[in-house]
Write a protein that holds these residues in place. Structure first.
Motif, mmCIF file in Angstrom:
data_model
loop_
_atom_site.group_PDB
_atom_site.id
_atom_site.type_symbol
_atom_site.label_atom_id
_atom_site.label_comp_id
_atom_site.label_asym_id
_atom_site.label_seq_id
_atom_site.Cartn_x
_atom_site.Cartn_y
_atom_site.Cartn_z
ATOM 1 N N ARG A 49 0.836 -1.205 0.000
ATOM 2 C CA ARG A 49 0.000 0.000 0.000
ATOM 3 C C ARG A 49 0.870 1.255 0.000
ATOM 4 N NH1 ARG A 49 -2.511 -0.852 4.439
ATOM 5 N NH2 ARG A 49 -4.374 -1.873 3.588
ATOM 6 N N ASP A 50 1.933 1.225 0.788
ATOM 7 C CA ASP A 50 2.845 2.372 0.838
ATOM 8 C C ASP A 50 3.615 2.521 -0.473
ATOM 9 O OD1 ASP A 50 2.058 2.918 3.432
ATOM 10 O OD2 ASP A 50 3.669 1.718 4.323
ATOM 11 N N ILE A 51 4.002 1.403 -1.065
ATOM 12 C CA ILE A 51 4.762 1.458 -2.320
ATOM 13 C C ILE A 51 3.905 2.045 -3.439
ATOM 14 C CG2 ILE A 51 5.877 0.066 -4.105
ATOM 15 C CD1 ILE A 51 6.775 -1.863 -1.934
ATOM 16 N N ILE A 52 2.631 1.684 -3.475
ATOM 17 C CA ILE A 52 1.736 2.188 -4.526
ATOM 18 C C ILE A 52 1.680 3.711 -4.519
ATOM 19 C CG2 ILE A 52 -0.700 2.337 -5.203
ATOM 20 C CD1 ILE A 52 -0.969 -0.613 -4.448
ATOM 21 N N VAL A 108 -1.037 13.793 -7.121
ATOM 22 C CA VAL A 108 -1.563 12.514 -7.600
ATOM 23 C C VAL A 108 -1.776 11.559 -6.436
ATOM 24 C CG1 VAL A 108 -1.082 10.512 -9.049
ATOM 25 C CG2 VAL A 108 -0.501 12.800 -9.868
ATOM 26 N N SER A 109 -0.853 11.574 -5.475
ATOM 27 C CA SER A 109 -0.979 10.695 -4.313
ATOM 28 C C SER A 109 -2.253 10.993 -3.524
ATOM 29 C CB SER A 109 0.239 10.842 -3.403
ATOM 30 O OG SER A 109 0.124 10.042 -2.251
ATOM 31 N N ASN A 110 -2.619 12.270 -3.458
ATOM 32 C CA ASN A 110 -3.832 12.654 -2.724
ATOM 33 C C ASN A 110 -5.109 12.168 -3.406
ATOM 34 O OD1 ASN A 110 -2.352 13.973 -0.733
ATOM 35 N ND2 ASN A 110 -2.416 15.934 -1.790
ATOM 36 N N LYS A 111 -5.003 11.837 -4.691
ATOM 37 C CA LYS A 111 -6.172 11.329 -5.414
ATOM 38 C C LYS A 111 -6.355 9.824 -5.231
ATOM 39 C CE LYS A 111 -5.894 14.710 -9.184
ATOM 40 N NZ LYS A 111 -5.802 14.867 -10.668
ATOM 41 N N PHE A 138 3.112 -0.586 -10.812
ATOM 42 C CA PHE A 138 3.362 -1.239 -9.531
ATOM 43 C C PHE A 138 3.786 -2.688 -9.720
ATOM 44 C CE2 PHE A 138 1.556 -3.857 -6.056
ATOM 45 C CZ PHE A 138 2.434 -3.470 -5.048
ATOM 46 N N GLN A 139 3.150 -3.366 -10.650
ATOM 47 C CA GLN A 139 3.489 -4.770 -10.909
ATOM 48 C C GLN A 139 4.939 -4.890 -11.362
ATOM 49 O OE1 GLN A 139 0.852 -6.636 -13.701
ATOM 50 N NE2 GLN A 139 1.484 -8.702 -13.145
ATOM 51 N N GLU A 140 5.418 -3.895 -12.105
ATOM 52 C CA GLU A 140 6.811 -3.917 -12.556
ATOM 53 C C GLU A 140 7.778 -3.522 -11.436
ATOM 54 O OE1 GLU A 140 6.799 -1.195 -15.765
ATOM 55 O OE2 GLU A 140 5.655 -2.487 -17.143
ATOM 56 N N LYS A 141 7.411 -2.465 -10.703
ATOM 57 C CA LYS A 141 8.316 -1.926 -9.692
ATOM 58 C C LYS A 141 8.480 -2.847 -8.485
ATOM 59 C CE LYS A 141 9.583 2.006 -11.491
ATOM 60 N NZ LYS A 141 11.017 2.316 -11.756
ATOM 61 N N VAL A 158 6.568 4.640 -7.728
ATOM 62 C CA VAL A 158 5.513 4.243 -8.662
ATOM 63 C C VAL A 158 4.895 5.465 -9.342
ATOM 64 C CG1 VAL A 158 3.228 3.170 -8.856
ATOM 65 C CG2 VAL A 158 4.996 2.114 -7.440
ATOM 66 N N LEU A 159 4.552 6.479 -8.551
ATOM 67 C CA LEU A 159 3.787 7.605 -9.085
ATOM 68 C C LEU A 159 4.586 8.468 -10.065
ATOM 69 C CD1 LEU A 159 1.721 8.752 -5.973
ATOM 70 C CD2 LEU A 159 1.150 7.126 -7.775
ATOM 71 N N ASP A 160 5.893 8.566 -9.869
ATOM 72 C CA ASP A 160 6.693 9.344 -10.823
ATOM 73 C C ASP A 160 6.613 8.735 -12.221
ATOM 74 O OD1 ASP A 160 7.395 11.133 -8.899
ATOM 75 O OD2 ASP A 160 9.417 10.342 -8.561
ATOM 76 N N ASP A 161 6.668 7.416 -12.297
ATOM 77 C CA ASP A 161 6.549 6.753 -13.596
ATOM 78 C C ASP A 161 5.142 6.899 -14.158
ATOM 79 O OD1 ASP A 161 9.148 6.033 -13.343
ATOM 80 O OD2 ASP A 161 8.825 3.866 -13.368
ATOM 81 N N VAL A 162 4.130 6.837 -13.299
ATOM 82 C CA VAL A 162 2.751 7.018 -13.756
ATOM 83 C C VAL A 162 2.564 8.403 -14.355
ATOM 84 C CG1 VAL A 162 0.348 7.209 -12.983
ATOM 85 C CG2 VAL A 162 1.786 5.358 -12.113
#
Length: 223
Positions: free
Chosen positions: A77-80, A102-105, A140-143, A85-89
């Motif tokens: 949950r923390d990694i997501i 984005v994290s707040n969303k 996330f599946q990759e990271k 993760v989010l920088d790549d997203v």
């Protein structure tokens, strides 16, 4: 003489100020409706589900593997929601938002003793919410393989908002109901405050009630 307020007095106050109370109720209801329709931006939600299972290299599923997966859920949950993760997203979707925004969303939840993580994304655009949710699952599946050196994560269900998504907020009916209730309470408050501050004696009943004196006669009002 100590004043007491009984049910009859309460009903008299409400009856005498019924118009004002009704106006305040409708006014606040209209304000709530206007604010909901014109000042609150609709928000949409999209969900993707991620399964945390036993290692794909393991051919036999035992209770120890399941317990190990459950213990990793909080870590995942923390990694997501991490920049990893989010920088790549953000980069993959060309989003013009910060990692924190984005994290707040994003809201990541799971039921008790469940190996399924539900990633919920809330955004002003239904399509963007769907894209972010699906991209989070992919990245996330990759990271997680790189970060945790495990291969026990898979996307169980991809996000799909459908053709005609409905916003999850605002909720006009609830907002208007709150406005009406607030207006009613304000109207009642003003009515009782006005009655409490009004010390004028306006009738024979008031003389007997407040002065504790009998009325022996009245003088008619002449025009």
């Amino acid at each position: 003489m100590e004043e007491t307020l009984n049910l009859e007095d309460i009903l008299d106050v409400i009856k005498s100020s019924a118009l004002m109370i009704a106006i305040m109720t409708l006014l606040f209801g209209c304000i709530a409706a206007f604010g909901t329709l014109f000042f609150i931006t609709p928000q949409y939600e999209s969900n993707t589900q991620i399964l945390v299972s036993q290692s794909q290299q393991s051919e036999v599923i035992d209770n120890q593997d399941i317990q190990a997966s459950l213990q990793l859920v909080n870590t995942y949950r923390d990694i997501i929601k991490s920049p990893t993760v989010l920088d790549d997203v953000i980069q993959n979707l060309n989003l013009e938002e910060s990692t924190e925004a984005v994290s707040n969303k994003i809201n990541v939840t799971n039921q008790d003793q469940s190996q399924v993580l539900t990633v919920t994304v809330t955004d002003e655009s239904a399509q963007r919410a769907e894209d972010i949710a699906n991209e989070i699952g992919t990245v996330f599946q990759e990271k997680v393989t790189e970060v945790m050196s495990v291969d026990n994560v898979s996307v169980l269900a991809t996000a799909d908002v459908g053709e005609n998504p409905a916003p999850v907020s605002p909720q006009p009916v609830i907002n208007i109901a709150i406005g009406l209730i607030l207006g009613l309470l304000v109207g009642l408050g003003i009515a009782f405050l006005k009655a409490f501050l009004d010390k004028r004696i306006q009738s024979e009943e008031d003389v007997e009630k407040y002065l504790d004196l009998p009325v022996i006669g009245t003088v008619a009002k002449f025009k």
